[in-house]
Scaffold this active site. Structure first.
Site, PDB file in Angstrom:
ATOM      1  N   GLU A 194      58.047 -22.882  10.645  1.00 23.85           N
ATOM      2  CA  GLU A 194      57.165 -23.867  10.000  1.00 23.85           C
ATOM      3  C   GLU A 194      56.823 -23.424   8.577  1.00 23.85           C
ATOM      4  O   GLU A 194      55.644 -23.325   8.194  1.00 23.85           O
ATOM      5  CB  GLU A 194      55.912 -24.111  10.842  1.00 23.85           C
ATOM      6  CG  GLU A 194      56.255 -24.718  12.195  1.00 23.85           C
ATOM      7  CD  GLU A 194      55.075 -25.312  12.968  1.00 23.85           C
ATOM      8  OE1 GLU A 194      53.912 -25.132  12.571  1.00 23.85           O
ATOM      9  OE2 GLU A 194      55.356 -25.991  13.987  1.00 23.85           O
ATOM     10  N   GLU A 317      60.369 -26.084  19.242  1.00 27.99           N
ATOM     11  CA  GLU A 317      59.020 -26.239  19.797  1.00 27.99           C
ATOM     12  C   GLU A 317      58.848 -27.674  20.250  1.00 27.99           C
ATOM     13  O   GLU A 317      58.967 -28.602  19.434  1.00 27.99           O
ATOM     14  CB  GLU A 317      57.939 -25.869  18.774  1.00 27.99           C
ATOM     15  CG  GLU A 317      57.833 -24.370  18.547  1.00 27.99           C
ATOM     16  CD  GLU A 317      56.692 -23.959  17.631  1.00 27.99           C
ATOM     17  OE1 GLU A 317      55.644 -24.641  17.604  1.00 27.99           O
ATOM     18  OE2 GLU A 317      56.869 -22.944  16.929  1.00 27.99           O
TER      19      GLU A 317
HETATM   20  O1  AHR Z   1      53.056 -23.359  19.652  1.00 30.53           O
HETATM   21  C1  AHR Z   1      51.857 -23.207  18.943  1.00 30.53           C
HETATM   22  C2  AHR Z   1      52.053 -23.317  17.446  1.00 30.53           C
HETATM   23  O2  AHR Z   1      52.475 -24.610  17.121  1.00 30.53           O
HETATM   24  C3  AHR Z   1      53.118 -22.433  16.855  1.00 30.53           C
HETATM   25  O3  AHR Z   1      52.654 -21.153  16.586  1.00 30.53           O
HETATM   26  C4  AHR Z   1      53.467 -23.139  15.583  1.00 30.53           C
HETATM   27  O4  AHR Z   1      54.789 -22.912  15.174  1.00 30.53           O
HETATM   28  C5  AHR Z   1      53.199 -24.603  15.907  1.00 30.53           C
HETATM   29  O5  AHR Z   1      52.455 -25.213  14.935  1.00 30.53           O
END
Ligand code: AHR
Length: 513
Positions: A194, A317
């Site tokens: 990110e 994610e």
């Molecule tokens: O999964 C939780 C958080 O969500 C992670 O650390 C981040 O990459 C995302 O914003």
């Protein structure tokens, strides 16, 4: 159109408006061309809340039975699940993580503050060796997320040498001094996480340049490491991000581009994980099903620059995100896991299968005790969540040939909004068995379904079912098996056509031979 056809079409569309569309799937058993990459079933473990400490790692001296500090009950559960790939150490934590803090004697490792998650002390007792040995114990390929935001090119290049090279550098000597003779050969590496946000608030053009620099030094040139390098990808629908990465990063330096997308009611008002209304459930499913549109549109951009689809879209994610359980640390993201989560898992994995030619890895967030966890722990107790059961039932698709389907189905309506009630996917494994995963997201109605099997002769069918009375139902430490898969006996086979009924909020996986 003649009068007869017109009458039939009008009646059918009238029935459809009234919700009486016949649910029908045509399975094209002879048209498969893409393999469902096992890595689509990957997981994510961050130094966040009790994911690592307590959830995975308890330390060698703990009362909880463990193997080199890793819970043995967890190892057993993850082997059942067939975890193919595991991402670590973050997440946002990754861009604050300095891997050299987590090697060598545990008593001399520095303690730091976990600035992203709860401000707690991180003693670095779970580090590189612990993670890579854990991956070996559960049979998963490691996916390491490198620190780009606050690290250096040298630091990441050293990490690659430490984990992957046989010998010939101070890093390989150091690994051997720390007790590991042979390298682990970790192939998959994220270059930041990110980076448009917690990983450095960068612009895509700037990051594309930084990526090129990092990727250059993540290799020893002479004996190519053949790494699978993943660029930090777009936040949800940021299509410009994907466009710039695909345009500005030379393709020989790029094996994957990431994408993050979570499911929720409203980002600013997430609501409880267990006490939610039907309207909130509907909104969550709407964001989950949006994955199809996101993957399609990011893939279309990638196709423009990479028509042969050599570069993977890595959804590293995904999952449901709600408010934390009452009384728990808001920075720990601990939430319960209901049949709503089972629905998210079922539809999301079906979407990934559909895009198997481009989506070749993904990571549910997260493995234990954080967000849409497959396992929850409480001291010595461990429970499998409904999400665990879906991923276990679906693991028959790992590495199988994706078979295209045509699906016609009823709508699930709330107010004036509607979503397709059924999600489905099919594959044929190496031994010739066909598996079909079916999800009915409608909490009010069962769905009668006809399955027409084109290009294949079926002789037997068996199946498994996951369901519960209410979409808000979940497993607890007191009732760990309230929700678990049971045999599904409701499929009838006649003239190569299957008929069956999917209960409200259910997942069914059929095996055809
Ligand atoms: O999964 C939780 C958080 O969500 C992670 O650390 C981040 O990459 C995302 O914003």
């Amino acid at each position: 159109m003649n009068v007869k056809t017109l009458v039939i079409t009008t009646v059918l569309s009238g029935l459809s408006v009234l919700g009486w569309t016949q649910n029908k799937i045509t399975l094209n058993a002879d048209l498969g061309k893409d393999t469902i990459h096992p890595h689509i079933y990957g997981h994510f473990a961050e130094h966040l809340g009790s994911c690592i400490y307590g959830g995975i790692y308890v330390g060698e001296n703990a009362k909880i039975p463990n193997q080199e500090g890793i819970r043995t009950d967890l190892i057993q559960a993850l082997r059942e699940l067939k975890v193919p790939q595991l991402r670590w150490p973050g997440g946002c934590f990754a861009d604050t993580y300095h891997w050299k803090d987590g090697i060598g004697p545990k008593s001399s490792r520095p303690a730091i503050k976990n600035v992203w998650w709860g401000g707690v002390t991180e003693d670095n007792s779970f580090g590189t060796h612990d993670f890579l040995n854990f991956c070996e114990a559960i049979g998963a390929d490691p996916y390491l997320a490198g620190n780009v935001g606050s690290g250096t090119v040298q630091e990441l290049a050293d990490w690659v040498k430490y984990t992957n090279h046989e010998s010939g550098s101070p890093m390989t000597d150091l690994r051997k001094e720390n007790g590991r003779e042979k390298p682990w050969k970790a192939k998959m590496w994220g270059v930041g996480n990110e980076v448009w946000g917690c990983g450095g608030n960068m612009k895509p053009e700037y990051y594309a340049n930084i990526y090129r620099q990092y990727a250059t030094f993540m290799t020893d040139w002479v004996n190519s490491d053949r790494l699978f390098r993943v660029a930090s990808g777009a936040n949800v629908a940021d299509y410009h991000w994907t466009e710039v990465l695909m345009r500005d990063i030379p393709h020989h330096m790029l094996e994957g581009v990431a994408l993050h997308h979570y499911s929720f009611v409203e980002w600013e008002k997430k609501g409880s994980a267990t006490q939610f209304t039907e309207e909130q459930y509907f909104k969550t499913m709407k964001t989950a099903l949006r994955m199809d549109e996101l993957v399609t549109r990011h893939s279309t951009i990638m196709d423009k620059y990479d028509p042969a689809r050599k570069i993977a879209l890595v959804v590293d994610e995904w999952g449901g995100w709600y408010e934390v359980e009452p009384g728990t640390n808001p920075g720990f993201l601990y939430q319960q896991n209901t049949m709503r989560d089972a629905m998210i898992a079922g539809v999301t994995l079906n979407i990934f299968h559909k895009h198997a030619s481009r989506v070749r890895a993904a990571n549910i967030a997260q493995m234990v005790n954080v967000l849409q966890a497959v396992l929850l722990t409480n001291e010595e107790k461990i429970i499998r969540t409904p999400t665990f059961h879906v991923m276990e039932m679906y693991n028959v698709h790992q590495g199988a040939l994706h078979l295209p389907i045509d699906l016609q189905c009823n709508e699930y309506k709330v107010g004036v909004e509607m979503l397709p009630a059924i999600s489905a996917s099919a594959s044929r494994d190496k031994s010739g068995r066909i598996h079909i995963s079916l999800v009915n997201i409608d909490p009010n109605s069962s769905q009668d379904l006809k399955l027409d099997l084109r290009g294949w002769k079926v002789s037997t069918v068996q199946g498994r079912l996951l369901t519960s009375d209410k979409v808000q139902d979940y497993n607890t430490f007191e009732r760990p098996d309230k929700i678990k898969p049971i045999p599904f006996k409701g499929a009838n086979l006649k003239n190569n056509e299957l008929t069956l009924q999917l209960p409200p909020v259910s997942v069914v996986v059929l095996e055809l031979k």
